[in-house]
Design a protein around this motif. Structure first.
Motif, PDB file in Angstrom:
ATOM      1  N   ILE A  77      14.765   1.128   4.108  1.00  0.00           N
ATOM      2  CA  ILE A  77      13.945   0.816   3.324  1.00  0.00           C
ATOM      3  C   ILE A  77      13.000   0.542   4.704  1.00  0.00           C
ATOM      4  O   ILE A  77      11.836   0.295   3.630  1.00  0.00           O
ATOM      5  CB  ILE A  77      14.478  -0.578   2.808  1.00  0.00           C
ATOM      6  N   VAL A  78      13.419   0.105   5.636  1.00  0.00           N
ATOM      7  CA  VAL A  78      12.299  -0.211   6.251  1.00  0.00           C
ATOM      8  C   VAL A  78      11.800   0.732   7.724  1.00  0.00           C
ATOM      9  O   VAL A  78      10.834   1.609   7.123  1.00  0.00           O
ATOM     10  CB  VAL A  78      13.174  -1.156   7.300  1.00  0.00           C
ATOM     11  N   CYS A  79      13.030   1.249   7.971  1.00  0.00           N
ATOM     12  CA  CYS A  79      12.719   2.175   9.289  1.00  0.00           C
ATOM     13  C   CYS A  79      12.457   3.817   8.446  1.00  0.00           C
ATOM     14  O   CYS A  79      11.088   4.109   9.325  1.00  0.00           O
ATOM     15  CB  CYS A  79      13.921   2.842   9.492  1.00  0.00           C
ATOM     16  N   THR A  80      12.690   4.576   7.822  1.00  0.00           N
ATOM     17  CA  THR A  80      11.669   5.419   6.952  1.00  0.00           C
ATOM     18  C   THR A  80      10.341   5.667   6.684  1.00  0.00           C
ATOM     19  O   THR A  80      10.126   6.403   6.731  1.00  0.00           O
ATOM     20  CB  THR A  80      12.695   6.461   6.006  1.00  0.00           C
ATOM     21  N   PRO A  81      10.695   4.277   5.662  1.00  0.00           N
ATOM     22  CA  PRO A  81       9.319   4.266   5.180  1.00  0.00           C
ATOM     23  C   PRO A  81       7.546   3.883   6.084  1.00  0.00           C
ATOM     24  O   PRO A  81       7.057   4.505   6.471  1.00  0.00           O
ATOM     25  CB  PRO A  81       9.078   3.737   4.183  1.00  0.00           C
ATOM     26  N   VAL A  82       8.186   3.485   7.055  1.00  0.00           N
ATOM     27  CA  VAL A  82       7.734   2.206   8.663  1.00  0.00           C
ATOM     28  C   VAL A  82       7.221   3.702   9.304  1.00  0.00           C
ATOM     29  O   VAL A  82       5.821   3.834   9.748  1.00  0.00           O
ATOM     30  CB  VAL A  82       8.575   1.670   9.368  1.00  0.00           C
ATOM     31  N   ARG A  83       8.344   4.952   9.496  1.00  0.00           N
ATOM     32  CA  ARG A  83       8.241   5.550  10.612  1.00  0.00           C
ATOM     33  C   ARG A  83       6.739   6.614  10.643  1.00  0.00           C
ATOM     34  O   ARG A  83       6.287   8.330  10.839  1.00  0.00           O
ATOM     35  CB  ARG A  83       9.273   7.023  10.554  1.00  0.00           C
ATOM     36  N   LEU A  84       6.403   6.969   9.033  1.00  0.00           N
ATOM     37  CA  LEU A  84       5.248   7.684   8.673  1.00  0.00           C
ATOM     38  C   LEU A  84       3.925   7.124   8.734  1.00  0.00           C
ATOM     39  O   LEU A  84       2.806   7.381   8.775  1.00  0.00           O
ATOM     40  CB  LEU A  84       5.683   7.617   7.224  1.00  0.00           C
ATOM     41  N   ILE A  85       4.180   5.894   9.846  1.00  0.00           N
ATOM     42  CA  ILE A  85       2.238   5.297   9.687  1.00  0.00           C
ATOM     43  C   ILE A  85       2.337   5.613  11.340  1.00  0.00           C
ATOM     44  O   ILE A  85       3.133   5.823  12.391  1.00  0.00           O
ATOM     45  CB  ILE A  85       2.862   3.536   9.901  1.00  0.00           C
ATOM     46  N   ASP A  86       1.311   6.694  11.694  1.00  0.00           N
ATOM     47  CA  ASP A  86       0.625   6.923  12.483  1.00  0.00           C
ATOM     48  C   ASP A  86       0.307   5.492  13.489  1.00  0.00           C
ATOM     49  O   ASP A  86       0.911   5.680  14.771  1.00  0.00           O
ATOM     50  CB  ASP A  86      -0.748   7.940  12.346  1.00  0.00           C
ATOM     51  N   ASP A  87      -0.907   5.059  13.627  1.00  0.00           N
ATOM     52  CA  ASP A  87      -0.998   4.261  14.022  1.00  0.00           C
ATOM     53  C   ASP A  87      -0.109   2.950  14.653  1.00  0.00           C
ATOM     54  O   ASP A  87       0.654   2.123  13.233  1.00  0.00           O
ATOM     55  CB  ASP A  87      -2.116   3.499  13.556  1.00  0.00           C
ATOM     56  N   PRO A  88       0.468   2.544  15.655  1.00  0.00           N
ATOM     57  CA  PRO A  88       1.743   1.957  16.413  1.00  0.00           C
ATOM     58  C   PRO A  88       1.642   0.402  16.013  1.00  0.00           C
ATOM     59  O   PRO A  88       2.934  -0.169  15.545  1.00  0.00           O
ATOM     60  CB  PRO A  88       1.750   2.297  17.995  1.00  0.00           C
ATOM     61  N   GLU A  89       0.682   0.222  15.915  1.00  0.00           N
ATOM     62  CA  GLU A  89       0.395  -1.270  15.736  1.00  0.00           C
ATOM     63  C   GLU A  89       0.483  -1.739  14.053  1.00  0.00           C
ATOM     64  O   GLU A  89       1.397  -2.466  14.133  1.00  0.00           O
ATOM     65  CB  GLU A  89      -1.359  -2.104  15.701  1.00  0.00           C
ATOM     66  N   GLU A  90      -0.067  -1.124  13.612  1.00  0.00           N
ATOM     67  CA  GLU A  90       0.357  -1.525  11.610  1.00  0.00           C
ATOM     68  C   GLU A  90       1.289  -0.429  11.424  1.00  0.00           C
ATOM     69  O   GLU A  90       2.383  -1.415  10.562  1.00  0.00           O
ATOM     70  CB  GLU A  90      -0.682  -0.283  11.075  1.00  0.00           C
ATOM     71  N   ARG A  91       2.009   0.117  12.059  1.00  0.00           N
ATOM     72  CA  ARG A  91       3.994   0.441  11.721  1.00  0.00           C
ATOM     73  C   ARG A  91       4.696  -0.996  12.732  1.00  0.00           C
ATOM     74  O   ARG A  91       5.705  -1.059  11.735  1.00  0.00           O
ATOM     75  CB  ARG A  91       4.346   1.574  12.667  1.00  0.00           C
ATOM     76  N   LEU A  92       4.387  -1.598  13.453  1.00  0.00           N
ATOM     77  CA  LEU A  92       4.836  -2.902  13.869  1.00  0.00           C
ATOM     78  C   LEU A  92       4.990  -3.369  13.090  1.00  0.00           C
ATOM     79  O   LEU A  92       5.833  -4.742  12.559  1.00  0.00           O
ATOM     80  CB  LEU A  92       4.269  -3.218  15.631  1.00  0.00           C
ATOM     81  N   ARG A  93       3.731  -3.898  12.064  1.00  0.00           N
ATOM     82  CA  ARG A  93       3.699  -5.569  11.237  1.00  0.00           C
ATOM     83  C   ARG A  93       4.443  -4.902  10.230  1.00  0.00           C
ATOM     84  O   ARG A  93       5.150  -5.548   9.875  1.00  0.00           O
ATOM     85  CB  ARG A  93       1.926  -5.194  11.425  1.00  0.00           C
ATOM     86  N   GLN A  94       4.254  -3.557   9.897  1.00  0.00           N
ATOM     87  CA  GLN A  94       5.264  -3.306   8.121  1.00  0.00           C
ATOM     88  C   GLN A  94       6.413  -3.461   8.616  1.00  0.00           C
ATOM     89  O   GLN A  94       7.063  -3.742   7.800  1.00  0.00           O
ATOM     90  CB  GLN A  94       4.685  -1.694   7.470  1.00  0.00           C
TER      91      GLN A  94
END
Lengths: 203, 203
Positions: A77-94
């Motif tokens: 639910i968390v890790c896999t979807p989030v790894r697809l986000i390129d921008d690290p700041e947005e990745r951390l927020r999500q």
DNA sequence: CCATACCTACCGATCGTTCGGTCACCAGTC
DNA sequence: GACTGGTGACCGAACGATCGGTAGGTATGG
């Protein structure tokens, strides 16, 4: 309607087994592993102790199963979807947002990962610690990426990582007592608070 | 050598009673209230269960006594000295520093205040919650003062207060496993992290 | 007819707690 | 200086309750 942490028990569709795990997780978060008896759990799902043992093989093993499912769900639910986000700041927020939503939404199974690990037998404890470590590594890596981009304040990445997960799990502990029904506000404030702690101020 | 949380038991010099409380607090933080038996505590101080009952009047009452002493010590060691500091920023820095040092230095009695409150009987629970609330109010008030001085970022003071105490208690949970022997570094990083989250960036 | 899902009834172990007793150490008294 | 009485600190043994777990039976749906 969120996907349950316990959507897939051993095999097939033992929906009742999921109820058992859910109730057990909630009780253990509230009263601790040692403070929660098998009888309490049975009563919570409307069964007798003996009936419970049709679904579980023992108290400690049940805790282990709960944590295994929780860690799986965390990955899904968390890790896999989030790894697809390129921008690290947005990745951390999500990452924070999804993790907190999962913690609040799906019973309290997730919380056991952090609060009851040391009630496992050493072998299982190491396994869960290892898998939680992968999650921590995702955060650490994102912080390092932010650092390379020059967007991170000067700070200790390991300690900052601990503060991030600490804030996340903390929120789930308050939610059910002090801040009912303000979920979205709580998440937004927490993400903003953490980001301010981490990032260099906008120039 | 720090002042003990349990420096003054009922009356006179029952030094052994303080040992009992200290050991009980440490065990309960490690294994939870329900997971810690009277026998465990007795063994930890080299007594029998029966001998223990010379010092305590019951398991739940012992938890209550521990928390009462811890709250007293929190007032004496952290709150009172910190109230004398005029500048709100410096006051908050010292509050965090002193609280973390107390948490790490004095056995683990302090930690029970936050983690085991709901094992008390309702009357005692309300009492401890109230006294802890006074401590939260000190933090909230300091944040409001910072806000009036225009030094605080735009944030929800109640939620920020929870994040602050959450960070403090979090540090004491890691200390004994992941970050041994780096106490000063840990404190400095935590204070800096929290201040960055709270304050407006320097112009 | 047989697996699933649950029950009643019970087991040994451990729980928090109590009771009666022991032992060292103190006063005071003779 | 021996004798007595009292007290604080502790122990061995046991209490009833509850614990995690098991054996064997029953009802139900496919």
């Amino acid at each position: 309607m969120p996907v349950s942490v316990f959507q897939s028990a051993p095999k097939g569709a033992p929906a009742r087994t999921a109820d058992v795990y859910r109730a057990a997780a909630a009780l253990m978060v509230e009263k601790g592993f040692g403070g929660t008896s098998i009888g309490d759990i049975a009563q919570a799902v409307g069964m007798t102790k003996a009936g419970l043992y049709h679904h579980i093989s023992g108290k400690q093993d049940m805790l282990y199963q709960i944590m295994k499912h929780a860690v799986d769900a965390l990955e899904r639910i968390v890790c896999t979807p989030v790894r697809l986000i390129d921008d690290p700041e947005e990745r951390l927020r999500q990452l924070m947002r999804l993790h907190i939503q999962a913690l609040i939404g799906h019973g309290l199974a997730f919380a056991t990962i952090w609060s009851e690990v040391n009630h496992l037998v050493p072998a299982h404890r190491e396994e869960i610690r290892g898998r939680v470590g992968e999650h921590l590594e995702l955060i650490r890596e994102t912080l390092r990426e932010l650092s390379e981009n020059g967007r991170l304040r000067s700070l200790d990445v390991n300690i900052a990582t601990m503060h991030i997960v600490n804030a996340i799990t903390g929120v789930s502990r308050w939610k059910f007592q002090d801040f009912a029904s303000e979920e979205e506000h709580l998440i937004q404030e927490t993400v903003a608070y953490t980001m301010a702690a981490l990032l260099k101020p906008a120039p």
